[in-house]
Design an enzyme around this catalytic site. Structure first.
Site, mmCIF file in Angstrom:
data_model
loop_
_atom_site.group_PDB
_atom_site.id
_atom_site.type_symbol
_atom_site.label_atom_id
_atom_site.label_comp_id
_atom_site.label_asym_id
_atom_site.label_seq_id
_atom_site.Cartn_x
_atom_site.Cartn_y
_atom_site.Cartn_z
ATOM 1 N N ASP A 1 0.829 -1.208 0.000
ATOM 2 C CA ASP A 1 0.000 0.000 0.000
ATOM 3 C C ASP A 1 0.864 1.259 0.000
ATOM 4 O OD1 ASP A 1 -2.353 1.525 0.101
ATOM 5 O OD2 ASP A 1 -2.622 1.256 2.248
ATOM 6 N N SER B 1 -2.807 -9.906 1.904
ATOM 7 C CA SER B 1 -2.930 -10.258 3.331
ATOM 8 C C SER B 1 -1.757 -11.041 3.909
ATOM 9 C CB SER B 1 -4.232 -11.023 3.620
ATOM 10 O OG SER B 1 -5.329 -10.149 3.612
ATOM 11 N N THR B 2 -0.669 -11.224 3.151
ATOM 12 C CA THR B 2 0.438 -12.033 3.663
ATOM 13 C C THR B 2 1.503 -11.238 4.406
ATOM 14 O OG1 THR B 2 1.649 -11.889 1.568
ATOM 15 C CG2 THR B 2 0.144 -13.767 1.864
ATOM 16 N N GLY B 3 1.412 -9.929 4.390
ATOM 17 C CA GLY B 3 2.381 -9.096 5.112
ATOM 18 C C GLY B 3 1.949 -8.906 6.550
ATOM 19 N N TYR C 1 -0.832 -8.442 7.716
ATOM 20 C CA TYR C 1 -2.097 -9.112 8.042
ATOM 21 C C TYR C 1 -1.896 -10.595 8.321
ATOM 22 C CZ TYR C 1 -4.747 -4.902 6.759
ATOM 23 O OH TYR C 1 -5.276 -3.637 6.692
#
Length: 172
Positions: free
Chosen positions: A34, A123-125, A127
């Site tokens: 992001d 979503s793998t960072g 999150y």
């Protein structure tokens, strides 16, 4: 039929019609993918995100949904922002919300007329979604999606992620 490809690298350097941003619900930038997209794309992306917050998404973009903005200075036409779910180790994490990120992003890409779409490993960072499961969900969901996209490219920052996605592509 949509061609699924993998590349190791920086999603902000992809020459595609649409880059998918693993956004936070505020749409106002953050860390990881992001932050990189907002920094590389310049102020035009943030301006459109602020306008979206002032109009349709006053409470933020809901998890699993997607919305598009300009790509600003990126070598793409659009950025499709989607909010992935936070992984909960107690088993309450909903894989359907992660799958929805991919489906909804492709739906928005189709509305825009995008034929090439680049995805990060959503979503793998921060999150914390486990990479093996995230890769499986991403590949299965994109394979099953009805989309006009000719190529969906998974852009993976490190070797570990690349290897997990490559394994899933071989299985599919």
């Amino acid at each position: 039929m949509t061609r699924l490809t993998l590349t190791h690298g920086d999603i902000t350097r992809q020459h595609v019609d649409a880059i998918v941003n693993a956004a936070n619900s505020s749409l106002l930038g953050g860390g990881g993918v992001d932050g990189a997209i907002h920094r590389a794309g310049g102020p035009e992306i943030l301006a459109e995100c602020r306008a979206l917050r002032a109009s349709r998404y006053g409470r933020g973009l809901p998890t699993g949904q997607a919305v598009a903005t300009t790509a600003g200075q990126l070598p793409a036409r659009w950025v499709i922002h989607t909010v992935g779910p936070v992984y909960q180790q107690d088993g309450s994490a909903d894989p359907e919300l992660l799958a929805s990120c991919y489906r909804e992003s492709l739906r928005v890409a189709d509305e825009l007329g995008a034929r090439t779409v680049a995805f990060p490993a959503i979503s793998t960072g921060v999150y914390r979604w486990p990479m093996d499961d995230a890769a499986r969900i991403a590949v299965e969901t994109v394979r099953a999606a009805r989309t006009e996209a000719e190529e969906v490219r998974f852009v993976l920052l490190d070797e570990r992620a690349y290897d997990r996605f490559a394994e899933q592509l071989r299985r599919a």
